[in-house]
Design a protein around this motif. Sequence first.
Motif, PDB file in Angstrom:
ATOM      1  N   VAL A 138       0.836  -1.200   0.000  1.00 45.35           N
ATOM      2  CA  VAL A 138       0.000   0.000   0.000  1.00 45.35           C
ATOM      3  C   VAL A 138       0.874   1.254   0.000  1.00 45.35           C
ATOM      4  CG1 VAL A 138      -1.628   1.357   1.375  1.00 45.35           C
ATOM      5  CG2 VAL A 138      -2.000  -1.095   1.061  1.00 45.35           C
ATOM      6  N   LEU A 142       0.582   3.989  -2.957  1.00 42.80           N
ATOM      7  CA  LEU A 142       0.144   5.343  -2.638  1.00 42.80           C
ATOM      8  C   LEU A 142       1.278   6.356  -2.808  1.00 42.80           C
ATOM      9  CD1 LEU A 142      -2.167   4.790   0.473  1.00 42.80           C
ATOM     10  CD2 LEU A 142      -2.788   5.071  -1.941  1.00 42.80           C
ATOM     11  N   THR A 154       3.429  13.842   0.636  1.00 43.43           N
ATOM     12  CA  THR A 154       2.711  12.573   0.798  1.00 43.43           C
ATOM     13  C   THR A 154       3.529  11.429   0.225  1.00 43.43           C
ATOM     14  OG1 THR A 154       0.581  13.709   0.703  1.00 43.43           O
ATOM     15  CG2 THR A 154       0.575  11.334   0.289  1.00 43.43           C
ATOM     16  N   TRP A 158       4.742   8.013   2.436  1.00 44.86           N
ATOM     17  CA  TRP A 158       4.373   6.632   2.114  1.00 44.86           C
ATOM     18  C   TRP A 158       5.587   5.797   1.726  1.00 44.86           C
ATOM     19  CZ3 TRP A 158       0.499   4.250   3.872  1.00 44.86           C
ATOM     20  CH2 TRP A 158      -0.718   4.898   4.082  1.00 44.86           C
TER      21      TRP A 158
END
Length: 222
Positions: A138, A142, A154, A158
Amino acid sequence: MTTTALRPRTPTRTRRDWWIPASLLALTFVPAAAGAARLVDLSSGRTAENARFFDLPLPILVHIFGATTFCLLGAFQFMPSFRRRRPGWHRWSGRILVPAGLAGALSGMWMAAFGDLPVYDNTALMWFRLLFGSIMVVGLVLGLVAIRRRDVRTHQRWMARAYAVAQGAGTQALVLGPMVFFVGQPSGTLKASGMAFAWVLNLVVAEWLVRRSQARQPRRRV
């Protein structure tokens, strides 16, 4: 203003930054060495000790090469001065890192789900491997989506989380190593708890470091 004040500070900052990849490469050493030993073991022929690895040769090879590539190349992504001086390298290596990380994570999850349970493991550890493997997948997906939207902050968060999970094997060696020395090979709940603790510890440290770094920088997009 003095001549000393006018001297560029970049070389000093660069030397300070080297502790980051150096530490991460050191953390990668134990699992990388274990992977190399596993490849030698598989090349020597099937034995009673390595029989379970011969049942899943392709996932094992994919996991060793994918995870090792991800951890080694990824170590330099956390060196701020290196990224600033070589932005092209950062983007180019990212095109290798994401597929390598996905290959390492998915092959590890495949082995956890479909391989025979090792003698020292239990079902809880299998589920931990699937859980943290999913977090890594994930995180990579992402992180890729975020950078395609040019959302750098972001993306960094991640990718740091995904890398923290990938480095779990190195931290697990530090956590479980003393147990082997003092009480013998850990198994069952003790081993599962120690490995889960290492993954969580890595995630907490990664979260703290990346947020601390971002707090010092203005919000930007690329």
